[in-house]
Design a protein around this motif. Structure first.
Motif, PDB file in Angstrom:
ATOM      1  N   SER A 167       0.786  -1.284  -0.078  1.00 38.42           N
ATOM      2  CA  SER A 167       0.124  -0.038   0.077  1.00 38.42           C
ATOM      3  C   SER A 167       0.808   1.298   0.040  1.00 38.42           C
ATOM      4  CB  SER A 167      -0.921  -0.002   1.256  1.00 38.42           C
ATOM      5  OG  SER A 167      -2.011  -1.227   1.175  1.00 38.42           O
ATOM      6  N   HIS A 168       1.957   1.242   0.641  1.00 43.43           N
ATOM      7  CA  HIS A 168       2.922   2.376   0.774  1.00 43.43           C
ATOM      8  C   HIS A 168       4.156   2.108  -0.047  1.00 43.43           C
ATOM      9  CE1 HIS A 168       0.528   4.342   3.902  1.00 43.43           C
ATOM     10  NE2 HIS A 168       0.221   3.048   4.266  1.00 43.43           N
ATOM     11  N   GLN A 169       4.386   1.481  -0.723  1.00 45.85           N
ATOM     12  CA  GLN A 169       5.551   1.015  -1.677  1.00 45.85           C
ATOM     13  C   GLN A 169       6.707   1.031  -0.789  1.00 45.85           C
ATOM     14  OE1 GLN A 169       5.749   3.498  -5.360  1.00 45.85           O
ATOM     15  NE2 GLN A 169       3.589   4.138  -4.973  1.00 45.85           N
ATOM     16  N   ARG A 170       6.729   0.362   0.165  1.00 46.64           N
ATOM     17  CA  ARG A 170       7.793   0.273   1.249  1.00 46.64           C
ATOM     18  C   ARG A 170       8.462  -1.088   1.410  1.00 46.64           C
ATOM     19  NH1 ARG A 170       3.982   2.718   6.170  1.00 46.64           N
ATOM     20  NH2 ARG A 170       4.492   4.753   5.704  1.00 46.64           N
ATOM     21  N   VAL A 171       9.898  -0.885   1.769  1.00 49.96           N
ATOM     22  CA  VAL A 171      10.698  -2.144   2.064  1.00 49.96           C
ATOM     23  C   VAL A 171      10.503  -2.283   3.814  1.00 49.96           C
ATOM     24  CG1 VAL A 171      12.753  -3.231   2.407  1.00 49.96           C
ATOM     25  CG2 VAL A 171      12.275  -1.858   0.537  1.00 49.96           C
ATOM     26  N   MET A 172       9.729  -3.601   3.864  1.00 55.13           N
ATOM     27  CA  MET A 172       9.481  -3.818   5.528  1.00 55.13           C
ATOM     28  C   MET A 172      10.442  -4.845   5.891  1.00 55.13           C
ATOM     29  SD  MET A 172       6.806  -2.551   6.475  1.00 55.13           S
ATOM     30  CE  MET A 172       5.168  -1.593   6.298  1.00 55.13           C
ATOM     31  N   VAL A 173      11.214  -4.473   6.987  1.00 55.27           N
ATOM     32  CA  VAL A 173      12.233  -5.205   7.583  1.00 55.27           C
ATOM     33  C   VAL A 173      11.554  -6.154   9.001  1.00 55.27           C
ATOM     34  CG1 VAL A 173      14.534  -5.471   8.709  1.00 55.27           C
ATOM     35  CG2 VAL A 173      13.856  -3.767   6.566  1.00 55.27           C
ATOM     36  N   LEU A 174      11.692  -7.376   8.933  1.00 55.27           N
ATOM     37  CA  LEU A 174      10.985  -7.877  10.002  1.00 55.27           C
ATOM     38  C   LEU A 174      12.477  -8.733  10.799  1.00 55.27           C
ATOM     39  CD1 LEU A 174       8.734  -9.227  11.754  1.00 55.27           C
ATOM     40  CD2 LEU A 174       8.844 -10.952  10.339  1.00 55.27           C
ATOM     41  N   GLU A 175      12.500  -8.172  11.923  1.00 54.54           N
ATOM     42  CA  GLU A 175      13.653  -8.904  13.002  1.00 54.54           C
ATOM     43  C   GLU A 175      13.174  -9.980  13.854  1.00 54.54           C
ATOM     44  OE1 GLU A 175      16.214  -7.473  16.877  1.00 54.54           O
ATOM     45  OE2 GLU A 175      16.212  -6.018  15.256  1.00 54.54           O
ATOM     46  N   VAL A 176      13.762 -11.090  13.835  1.00 53.27           N
ATOM     47  CA  VAL A 176      13.031 -12.157  14.634  1.00 53.27           C
ATOM     48  C   VAL A 176      14.255 -12.823  15.338  1.00 53.27           C
ATOM     49  CG1 VAL A 176      11.686 -12.878  12.657  1.00 53.27           C
ATOM     50  CG2 VAL A 176      13.955 -13.911  12.764  1.00 53.27           C
ATOM     51  N   MET A 177      13.843 -13.537  16.461  1.00 55.59           N
ATOM     52  CA  MET A 177      14.586 -14.132  17.409  1.00 55.59           C
ATOM     53  C   MET A 177      15.504 -15.362  16.722  1.00 55.59           C
ATOM     54  SD  MET A 177      12.883 -14.213  21.199  1.00 55.59           S
ATOM     55  CE  MET A 177      13.216 -12.753  22.158  1.00 55.59           C
ATOM     56  N   GLY A 178      16.289 -16.117  17.631  1.00 56.21           N
ATOM     57  CA  GLY A 178      17.076 -17.194  17.160  1.00 56.21           C
ATOM     58  C   GLY A 178      18.339 -17.366  17.829  1.00 56.21           C
ATOM     59  N   VAL A 184      12.109  -8.207   3.959  1.00 52.94           N
ATOM     60  CA  VAL A 184      13.215  -8.496   4.455  1.00 52.94           C
ATOM     61  C   VAL A 184      13.285  -9.042   5.764  1.00 52.94           C
ATOM     62  CG1 VAL A 184      15.556  -7.701   5.033  1.00 52.94           C
ATOM     63  CG2 VAL A 184      14.386  -6.777   3.009  1.00 52.94           C
ATOM     64  N   VAL A 185      13.726 -10.330   6.075  1.00 57.51           N
ATOM     65  CA  VAL A 185      13.635 -10.990   7.225  1.00 57.51           C
ATOM     66  C   VAL A 185      15.046 -10.946   7.741  1.00 57.51           C
ATOM     67  CG1 VAL A 185      13.007 -12.987   8.693  1.00 57.51           C
ATOM     68  CG2 VAL A 185      11.621 -12.241   6.880  1.00 57.51           C
ATOM     69  N   VAL A 186      15.526 -10.663   8.868  1.00 57.32           N
ATOM     70  CA  VAL A 186      16.806 -10.717   9.579  1.00 57.32           C
ATOM     71  C   VAL A 186      16.788 -11.163  10.778  1.00 57.32           C
ATOM     72  CG1 VAL A 186      16.540  -8.322  10.434  1.00 57.32           C
ATOM     73  CG2 VAL A 186      18.799  -9.360  10.146  1.00 57.32           C
ATOM     74  N   SER A 187      17.591 -12.441  11.114  1.00 62.38           N
ATOM     75  CA  SER A 187      17.884 -12.850  12.436  1.00 62.38           C
ATOM     76  C   SER A 187      18.571 -11.860  13.201  1.00 62.38           C
ATOM     77  CB  SER A 187      18.682 -14.148  12.056  1.00 62.38           C
ATOM     78  OG  SER A 187      18.687 -14.902  13.718  1.00 62.38           O
ATOM     79  N   GLU A 188      18.165 -11.925  14.736  1.00 62.15           N
ATOM     80  CA  GLU A 188      18.714 -11.028  15.627  1.00 62.15           C
ATOM     81  C   GLU A 188      20.375 -11.275  15.595  1.00 62.15           C
ATOM     82  OE1 GLU A 188      16.997 -11.889  19.442  1.00 62.15           O
ATOM     83  OE2 GLU A 188      18.021 -14.034  19.507  1.00 62.15           O
ATOM     84  N   ALA A 189      20.877 -12.182  15.326  1.00 62.54           N
ATOM     85  CA  ALA A 189      22.325 -12.326  15.555  1.00 62.54           C
ATOM     86  C   ALA A 189      23.282 -11.892  14.269  1.00 62.54           C
ATOM     87  CB  ALA A 189      22.690 -13.782  16.081  1.00 62.54           C
ATOM     88  N   VAL A 190      22.425 -11.615  13.373  1.00 61.32           N
ATOM     89  CA  VAL A 190      23.278 -11.108  12.198  1.00 61.32           C
ATOM     90  C   VAL A 190      24.181  -9.945  12.699  1.00 61.32           C
ATOM     91  CG1 VAL A 190      22.908  -9.626  10.064  1.00 61.32           C
ATOM     92  CG2 VAL A 190      21.766 -11.917  10.445  1.00 61.32           C
ATOM     93  N   LYS A 191      25.213  -9.939  12.110  1.00 60.87           N
ATOM     94  CA  LYS A 191      26.250  -8.998  12.455  1.00 60.87           C
ATOM     95  C   LYS A 191      26.211  -7.622  11.809  1.00 60.87           C
ATOM     96  CE  LYS A 191      29.528 -12.120  14.223  1.00 60.87           C
ATOM     97  NZ  LYS A 191      29.220 -11.924  15.955  1.00 60.87           N
ATOM     98  N   THR A 192      26.837  -6.436  12.161  1.00 64.63           N
ATOM     99  CA  THR A 192      26.741  -5.208  11.378  1.00 64.63           C
ATOM    100  C   THR A 192      27.945  -5.382  10.521  1.00 64.63           C
ATOM    101  OG1 THR A 192      28.481  -4.386  13.263  1.00 64.63           O
ATOM    102  CG2 THR A 192      25.842  -3.854  13.374  1.00 64.63           C
ATOM    103  N   LEU A 193      28.196  -4.446   9.639  1.00 65.82           N
ATOM    104  CA  LEU A 193      29.056  -4.559   8.664  1.00 65.82           C
ATOM    105  C   LEU A 193      30.569  -4.535   9.004  1.00 65.82           C
ATOM    106  CD1 LEU A 193      27.705  -2.287   5.879  1.00 65.82           C
ATOM    107  CD2 LEU A 193      27.797  -4.717   5.757  1.00 65.82           C
ATOM    108  N   ASP A 194      30.802  -3.952  10.382  1.00 64.19           N
ATOM    109  CA  ASP A 194      32.098  -4.085  10.890  1.00 64.19           C
ATOM    110  C   ASP A 194      32.501  -5.285  11.859  1.00 64.19           C
ATOM    111  OD1 ASP A 194      30.557  -3.862  13.222  1.00 64.19           O
ATOM    112  OD2 ASP A 194      31.267  -1.808  13.597  1.00 64.19           O
ATOM    113  N   GLY A 195      31.361  -6.340  11.690  1.00 66.18           N
ATOM    114  CA  GLY A 195      31.824  -7.577  12.147  1.00 66.18           C
ATOM    115  C   GLY A 195      30.967  -7.706  13.691  1.00 66.18           C
TER     116      GLY A 195
END
Length: 361
Positions: free
Chosen positions: A175-186, A234-245
């Protein structure tokens, strides 16, 4: 095998859906098949530290069919306070393991069923070895990262909650032409993100086991746009690291640090790289507190029954597990020694790639 026994049961570590279904199954099997008595320890091993011991006698009247539908645990649980280095009020650490072993003896238990993950099992097994306790383990963790079992109690429900979130995010994204990012546990494994992303029609799935680049994510979103679709998931797991590691962590009261914030981080990076309007949703503990799915109720019931049977057979220091569509048992030591993260060339990773889902690499 038919001599009357008194067995204890406790839930330890983080809560999840299906714990009450396990308790119900244990009571039904122990009482109806063997004529045993079951007592539930309150707040995990904490119950053993009270004097008198904090417990609840469990009978068939307490564990009706409605109990299977209940999230959480009627016994309470805790993921703090290692009894071998227990934090005291004065800031010191004290070995209170003998108190727990004494509580087991005080209740006159013949065996103990512990429902937990790898951290809980490591402590419970150490207690059992020190005190000669008869221990049987039942695996529960939404992370599904315990070794030697294909599934743990709570995982299926957590995935279902994440998929439902994606189902709800999709129409508002369009509806809003957006990118939705969902952060999940794990925790440190990407099982929830990967399974939910595939089932929920995500365009990008980021898990800690596979290194990503923002350029790869941006390329996928631009590809989606080129097909005429005006949104992306976009789905991202909570333990994914930032670009600097580094890990995205938040510090809470008392100095405890836990995962949190990677979704917002990824959302900002996507907006910078693509110019897309992004929104971030963090599921957090919503994945833990839900009514258990039918599959979690089935797995919990099968595990509970089999755990009682192991006690009847005199098989201890073992964990029930699901393998090739049946319940088996494995040594607890082997289960906690085999951390089960997502395999980079595993079947679900191949499935995601086959569907054109970007894993960020």
């Amino acid at each position: 095998m038919t001599a009357k026994k008194r067995i204890g049961i406790l839930t330890s570590g983080g809560d999840c859906a299906g714990l009450n279904a396990v308790i119900r199954a244990v009571v039904h099997r122990a009482v109806l098949t063997y004529g045993w008595q079951v007592v539930g320890l309150k707040e995990g091993t904490q119950g053993f530290l009270h004097r008198p011991v904090a417990y609840q006698a469990l009978d068939l009247r307490m564990v009706d069919g409605n109990m299977m539908r209940m999230g959480g645990t009627i016994l309470g649980t805790t993921n703090r306070g290692d009894p071998f280095a227990y934090p005291m009020a004065d800031g010191t650490l004290k070995d209170r393991s003998d108190e727990i072993i004494g509580g087991y003896r005080e209740l006159g238990l013949d065996a103990l069923i512990g429902i937990g993950g790898d951290g809980s099992f490591a402590i419970l097994r150490k207690l059992a070895q020190k005190g000669g306790l008869n221990l049987v383990g039942i695996p529960k963790t939404i992370d599904n990262d315990l070794g030697l079992t294909e599934v743990s109690v709570g995982y299926d429900t957590a995935v279902g909650v994440a998929v439902e979130a994606l189902d709800r995010l999709q129409p508002t994204a369009a509806s809003h032409q957006r990118v939705m990012v969902l952060e999940v546990m794990g925790r440190d494994a990407g099982h929830i993100a990967l399974a939910a992303g595939i089932a929920g029609g995500a365009d990008v799935i980021l898990i800690p086991e596979i290194q990503y680049t923002i350029e790869s994510i941006a390329a996928k979103i631009k590809q989606v746009r080129a097909t005429g679709r005006n949104f992306a998931l976009v789905v991202v797991s909570e333990a994914v690291k930032t670009l600097d590691g580094g890990g995205a962590m938040k510090e809470y009261q008392g100095g405890e640090k836990r995962y949190g914030g990677i979704g917002a981080y990824i959302g900002d990076k996507i907006a910078e790289a693509t110019g897309a309007e992004t929104r971030v949703t963090v599921l957090g503990h919503v994945q833990r507190g839900s009514m258990p799915s039918p599959r979690d109720r089935l797995i919990a019931s099968a595990f509970g029954v089999h755990a009682v049977d192991l006690i009847a057979e005199g098989q201890f220091d073992r964990m029930v597990a699901w393998s090739n569509r049946e319940v088996i048992s494995v040594p607890i030591a082997d289960a906690i020694a085999r951390y089960a993260c997502v395999e980079a060339d595993g079947p679900l990773v191949k499935t995601a790639r086959g569907l054109g889902i970007s894993l960020g690499d």
